[in-house]
Design an enzyme around this catalytic site. Sequence first.
Site, short mmCIF file in Angstrom:
data_model
loop_
_atom_site.label_atom_id
_atom_site.label_comp_id
_atom_site.label_asym_id
_atom_site.label_seq_id
_atom_site.Cartn_x
_atom_site.Cartn_y
_atom_site.Cartn_z
N LYS A 90 0.85 -1.08 -0.06
CA LYS A 90 -0.07 0.05 0.07
C LYS A 90 0.93 1.33 -0.16
O LYS A 90 1.88 1.23 0.81
CB LYS A 90 -0.90 0.03 1.35
N LYS A 114 5.61 3.16 8.38
CA LYS A 114 4.48 4.09 8.52
C LYS A 114 3.07 3.20 8.74
O LYS A 114 2.29 3.56 9.50
CB LYS A 114 4.10 5.04 7.44
N LYS A 126 5.24 1.76 -3.03
CA LYS A 126 5.54 3.13 -3.79
C LYS A 126 5.67 3.04 -5.22
O LYS A 126 6.13 2.02 -5.64
CB LYS A 126 6.41 4.07 -3.02
N ASP A 166 -0.28 10.89 -4.24
CA ASP A 166 0.85 11.55 -3.66
C ASP A 166 1.32 12.86 -4.38
O ASP A 166 0.05 13.31 -4.97
CB ASP A 166 2.28 10.53 -3.48
N THR A 209 -4.67 13.38 5.51
CA THR A 209 -3.23 13.59 5.85
C THR A 209 -2.90 14.70 6.64
O THR A 209 -2.29 14.87 7.84
CB THR A 209 -2.49 13.50 4.43
N ASN A 240 -2.38 19.01 -1.30
CA ASN A 240 -3.51 18.30 -0.63
C ASN A 240 -2.88 18.26 0.77
O ASN A 240 -3.94 18.64 1.80
CB ASN A 240 -3.40 16.98 -1.06
N SER A 376 -6.91 5.65 3.78
CA SER A 376 -6.93 4.77 2.62
C SER A 376 -7.09 3.29 2.98
O SER A 376 -8.05 2.47 2.44
CB SER A 376 -5.65 4.75 1.89
P1 NDP Z 1 0.50 17.93 -3.77
O1 NDP Z 1 1.06 17.59 -5.20
O2 NDP Z 1 -0.85 18.11 -3.58
O3 NDP Z 1 1.44 19.35 -3.33
C1 NDP Z 1 2.79 19.45 -3.09
C2 NDP Z 1 3.11 20.62 -2.60
O4 NDP Z 1 4.58 20.51 -2.58
C3 NDP Z 1 2.81 21.57 -3.57
O5 NDP Z 1 2.48 23.12 -3.02
C4 NDP Z 1 4.26 21.79 -4.57
O6 NDP Z 1 4.55 22.98 -5.33
C5 NDP Z 1 5.07 21.56 -3.45
N1 NDP Z 1 6.36 20.88 -4.01
C6 NDP Z 1 6.42 19.71 -4.54
N2 NDP Z 1 7.67 19.47 -4.95
C7 NDP Z 1 8.35 20.47 -4.57
C8 NDP Z 1 9.54 20.88 -4.69
N3 NDP Z 1 10.57 20.01 -5.21
N4 NDP Z 1 10.05 22.09 -4.11
C9 NDP Z 1 9.43 22.99 -3.56
N5 NDP Z 1 7.99 22.72 -3.44
C10 NDP Z 1 7.67 21.46 -3.79
O7 NDP Z 1 1.07 16.59 -3.02
P2 NDP Z 1 0.75 16.30 -1.47
O8 NDP Z 1 0.30 17.46 -0.65
O9 NDP Z 1 -0.06 15.27 -1.59
O10 NDP Z 1 2.14 15.77 -0.83
C11 NDP Z 1 3.08 16.70 -0.23
C12 NDP Z 1 4.04 15.80 0.79
O11 NDP Z 1 3.13 14.85 1.65
C13 NDP Z 1 4.94 14.90 0.06
O12 NDP Z 1 5.99 14.56 0.61
C14 NDP Z 1 4.03 13.42 0.12
O13 NDP Z 1 4.76 12.23 -0.31
C15 NDP Z 1 3.73 13.66 1.58
N6 NDP Z 1 2.43 12.80 1.78
C16 NDP Z 1 1.10 12.62 1.13
C17 NDP Z 1 0.22 11.93 1.44
C18 NDP Z 1 -1.35 12.14 0.78
O14 NDP Z 1 -2.35 11.65 1.29
N7 NDP Z 1 -1.20 12.97 -0.25
C19 NDP Z 1 0.18 11.18 2.75
C20 NDP Z 1 1.36 11.24 3.27
C21 NDP Z 1 2.44 12.00 2.96
P3 NDP Z 1 4.26 22.84 -7.17
O15 NDP Z 1 2.64 23.02 -6.82
O16 NDP Z 1 4.83 24.38 -7.18
O17 NDP Z 1 4.95 21.91 -7.33
O1 2IT Z 2 2.86 8.97 1.65
C1 2IT Z 2 1.92 8.36 1.79
O2 2IT Z 2 1.54 7.85 2.97
C2 2IT Z 2 0.87 8.63 1.01
N1 2IT Z 2 1.23 9.25 -0.13
C3 2IT Z 2 -0.56 7.88 1.09
C4 2IT Z 2 -0.58 6.68 0.48
C5 2IT Z 2 -1.74 5.93 0.62
O3 2IT Z 2 -1.99 4.68 0.05
O4 2IT Z 2 -2.92 6.47 0.98
#
Ligand code: NDP
Ligand code: 2IT
Length: 444
Positions: A90, A114, A126, A166, A209, A240, A376
Amino acid sequence: MSYVDEVLERVIAKNPAEPEFHQAVKEVLESLRPVIEANEEKYRKEALLERLTEPDRQFKFRVPWVDDKGQVQVNTGYRVQFNNSIGPYKGGLRLHPSVNLGIIKFLGFEQIFKNSLTGLPIGGGKGGSDFDPKGKSDREVMAFCQSFMTELCKYIGADTDVPAGDIGTGAREIGYMFGQYKKIKSVYEGVLTGKGLSYGGSLARTEATGYGLLYLTEEMMKCNGHDMKDKVVCISGSGNVAIYATQKAQQLGAKVVTVSDSTGWVYDSEGIDVALLKEVKEVKRARLTEYAAARPSAEYHEGRGVWSVKCDIALPCATQNELLLEDAKQLVANGCIAVAEGANMPTTLEATEYLQQNKVLFAPGKAANAGGVATSALEMSQNSERLSWTFEEVDGKLKDIMVNIFHNLDDAAKRYGKEGDYVTGANIAGFEKVAEAMIAQGVC
Ligand code: NDP
Ligand code: 2IT
């Protein structure tokens, strides 16, 4: 040489040019030293750490698609199935130009621990691609997603491997991928999570999240004699995780003054306006300059800079290695009380060490952002029983899970004489269950 050092050397030698994967393994194995040393003979004989750091399997494939000009484009797709000893693989799918095998492996490795911490039966995996959804039309995104799933569908399934969102993968992308899976396999099953509500998605998954991050942060603050009321919070990212972290922080009485994206950041002295942020990011898919243009209290700055703003709580919610040693020094100098990671591995090892040495409460991502994958898993449960639960029911379970995670890692840290070291606590608590399951299942 100690078993941990031997395995670290082996991982670096066997996986060259994968610095993020080395970093993730180093963080975990270094903090597991007390547990490994207490069981060294047994774990060596089992080659437990060698098995844990070698994915079960990894797929790398071509993803051809046609852009709006009729030109064929080619991206690379990945899925790493890391460890399924406690449940089906997952973990999310990252769509970002920086994606390579090492990044997917670091994320998959983190996901093992995690997912174990959630207390739910899910293993670690992943995937993703170096495709950049930014600036693409909906049709181009659909063409990519269909081609990506045409290959990925061979390796996944509701009881095998269940991908999700992600960076760069949200509801739109999950929808296109689900449609293609269903078309090819002729099976309607919960093969992806983060689905739309009309076709098997769970209420509260979108928020999970960010909300979960705040539930855990609130519990960590409470257990250390603080509350959330009127705390000033700096958040990075505006996707997100960042959006719903901002929303929940405000519901808990805190004031969020920053968000960022890959080109710049916003300081809003009145506190971030979540409705406006959602409009700019979720609806228009625009840059933060549009937020600043619509909000008189907001200043826009180019480049990095979120961690220079004075705050009580810092929540990095963008990407890996975005909070560096110099940022940690700035946060400490500004009197920051707590850092909790919404992103995966956003804080470098040196910055984490500096924050911990300076008594900043530090919640690592594998615990603090586990609310997404936990919800999830709740979506998978609802799909299996062909029912859907109310928002309050899912949100209530999410909160219980996050509070439990905090106490599990707090207890694990105390058991090994590391009170307050939540990095060690999270790694130990996550590892124990996986190690036990791996040993019970024999050499496989
Ligand atoms: P999104 O794509 O929704 O948002 C990502 C955000 O981070 C955007 O604002 C983006 O800016 C910025 N960003 C991405 N890459 C870079 C970079 N290299 N430098 C600066 N800013 C950056 O992703 P999520 O919010 O889903 O994910 C954010 C983090 O949380 C990641 O590390 C992800 O692995 C982690 N995560 C996500 C989960 C989920 O359920 N979605 C669960 C657990 C962890 P821009 O739009 O300009 O690219
Ligand atoms: O980093 C993470 O935990 C996620 N992007 C969510 C993974 C999931 O299966 O919901």
